[in-house]
Design a protein around this motif. Structure first.
Motif, short mmCIF file in Angstrom:
data_model
loop_
_atom_site.label_atom_id
_atom_site.label_comp_id
_atom_site.label_asym_id
_atom_site.label_seq_id
_atom_site.Cartn_x
_atom_site.Cartn_y
_atom_site.Cartn_z
N TYR A 108 0.80 -1.22 0.00
CA TYR A 108 0.00 0.00 0.00
C TYR A 108 0.83 1.27 0.00
O TYR A 108 0.29 2.36 -0.07
CB TYR A 108 -1.02 -0.02 1.13
CG TYR A 108 -2.11 -1.01 0.82
CD1 TYR A 108 -3.04 -0.75 -0.18
CD2 TYR A 108 -2.18 -2.25 1.46
CE1 TYR A 108 -4.01 -1.68 -0.52
CE2 TYR A 108 -3.16 -3.17 1.13
CZ TYR A 108 -4.07 -2.87 0.14
OH TYR A 108 -5.03 -3.79 -0.21
N SER A 109 2.17 1.14 0.04
CA SER A 109 3.00 2.32 -0.11
C SER A 109 3.55 2.43 -1.53
O SER A 109 4.23 3.40 -1.84
CB SER A 109 4.15 2.31 0.91
OG SER A 109 5.00 1.20 0.69
N GLU A 111 3.42 3.23 -5.50
CA GLU A 111 2.73 4.27 -6.27
C GLU A 111 1.49 3.72 -6.97
O GLU A 111 0.44 4.35 -7.00
CB GLU A 111 3.69 4.88 -7.30
CG GLU A 111 3.13 6.08 -8.00
CD GLU A 111 4.15 6.74 -8.92
OE1 GLU A 111 3.70 7.38 -9.89
OE2 GLU A 111 5.35 6.63 -8.67
N GLN A 114 -1.35 3.31 -4.48
CA GLN A 114 -1.85 4.63 -4.06
C GLN A 114 -2.72 5.24 -5.15
O GLN A 114 -3.75 5.85 -4.85
CB GLN A 114 -0.69 5.54 -3.70
CG GLN A 114 0.00 5.14 -2.42
CD GLN A 114 1.20 6.00 -2.10
OE1 GLN A 114 1.48 6.99 -2.76
NE2 GLN A 114 1.93 5.60 -1.07
N LYS A 115 -2.33 5.09 -6.40
CA LYS A 115 -3.14 5.61 -7.51
C LYS A 115 -4.50 4.92 -7.56
O LYS A 115 -5.53 5.57 -7.73
CB LYS A 115 -2.42 5.43 -8.85
CG LYS A 115 -1.30 6.41 -9.08
CD LYS A 115 -0.65 6.15 -10.42
CE LYS A 115 0.53 7.09 -10.65
NZ LYS A 115 1.23 6.80 -11.91
N THR A 117 -6.04 3.45 -5.08
CA THR A 117 -6.80 3.83 -3.90
C THR A 117 -7.43 5.21 -4.08
O THR A 117 -8.60 5.41 -3.76
CB THR A 117 -5.90 3.81 -2.65
OG1 THR A 117 -5.34 2.51 -2.51
CG2 THR A 117 -6.67 4.16 -1.39
N ARG A 118 -6.65 6.15 -4.61
CA ARG A 118 -7.19 7.50 -4.86
C ARG A 118 -8.32 7.45 -5.88
O ARG A 118 -9.35 8.11 -5.71
CB ARG A 118 -6.09 8.43 -5.35
CG ARG A 118 -5.30 9.04 -4.23
CD ARG A 118 -4.37 10.16 -4.75
NE ARG A 118 -3.12 10.05 -4.03
CZ ARG A 118 -2.01 9.49 -4.47
NH1 ARG A 118 -1.95 9.02 -5.70
NH2 ARG A 118 -0.94 9.42 -3.73
#
Length: 150
Positions: A108-109, A111, A114-115, A117-118
């Motif tokens: 989950y760290s 990139e 994170q993309k 998730t956003r």
């Protein structure tokens, strides 16, 4: 080189130079824990370093338990793996918690995660706030309240 299956896809073993753990076996365990965990360049670097790190930090009993579990999970049929992972979790909860926590932190760290998730959060409906009054905002905009005047 030994052939392994990860998520139904044939892959070659990831070579280990000086680790007690086979990185390919760790990759199979990781793919059972987080199916979206793909064998990307970032993941390949992570699993190599991680296999060395846990080899250095685990006590002998945990090393032996993990080696045994990794060997049985990697050699098992894909359909039998979830039960083997659950048995390992039940038998060694503290070790499993560490392995799963480390994988979650890595995954989950990245990139890519994170993309995703956003994007998922942005696609979700927005809940109205009980403390927000749109008429007050309209008044602030109309009066240009808070705008610096020279």
């Amino acid at each position: 080189m030994k052939k392994l299956n990860q998520n139904g896809i044939r892959m070659t073993a990831i070579p280990n130079s000086d680790s007690d753990f086979n990185a390919s076996n760790l990759a199979i365990l990781h793919s059972e824990l987080i199916p979206e965990c793909k064998n990307t360049a970032d993941y390949s670097k992570f699993v190599e370093l991680y296999s060395k790190q846990i080899a250095e930090t685990l006590n002998e009993a945990d090393k032996n338990s993990l080696k045994e579990a990794l060997n049985s999970i990697s050699s098992a049929d894909t359909s039998a793996r979830p039960a083997l992972v659950a048995a390992f979790e039940a038998a060694h909860p503290a070790l499993f918690k560490r392995l799963y926590g480390d994988l979650m932190t890595f995954f989950y760290s990245t990139e890519e995660a994170q993309k995703r998730t956003r994007a998922l959060a942005d696609a979700a409906p927005r809940e109205a706030s009980a403390h927000f009054d749109p008429t007050l905002l309209d008044a602030v905009i109309a009066n240009q309240s808070g705008k610096r005047r020279l």
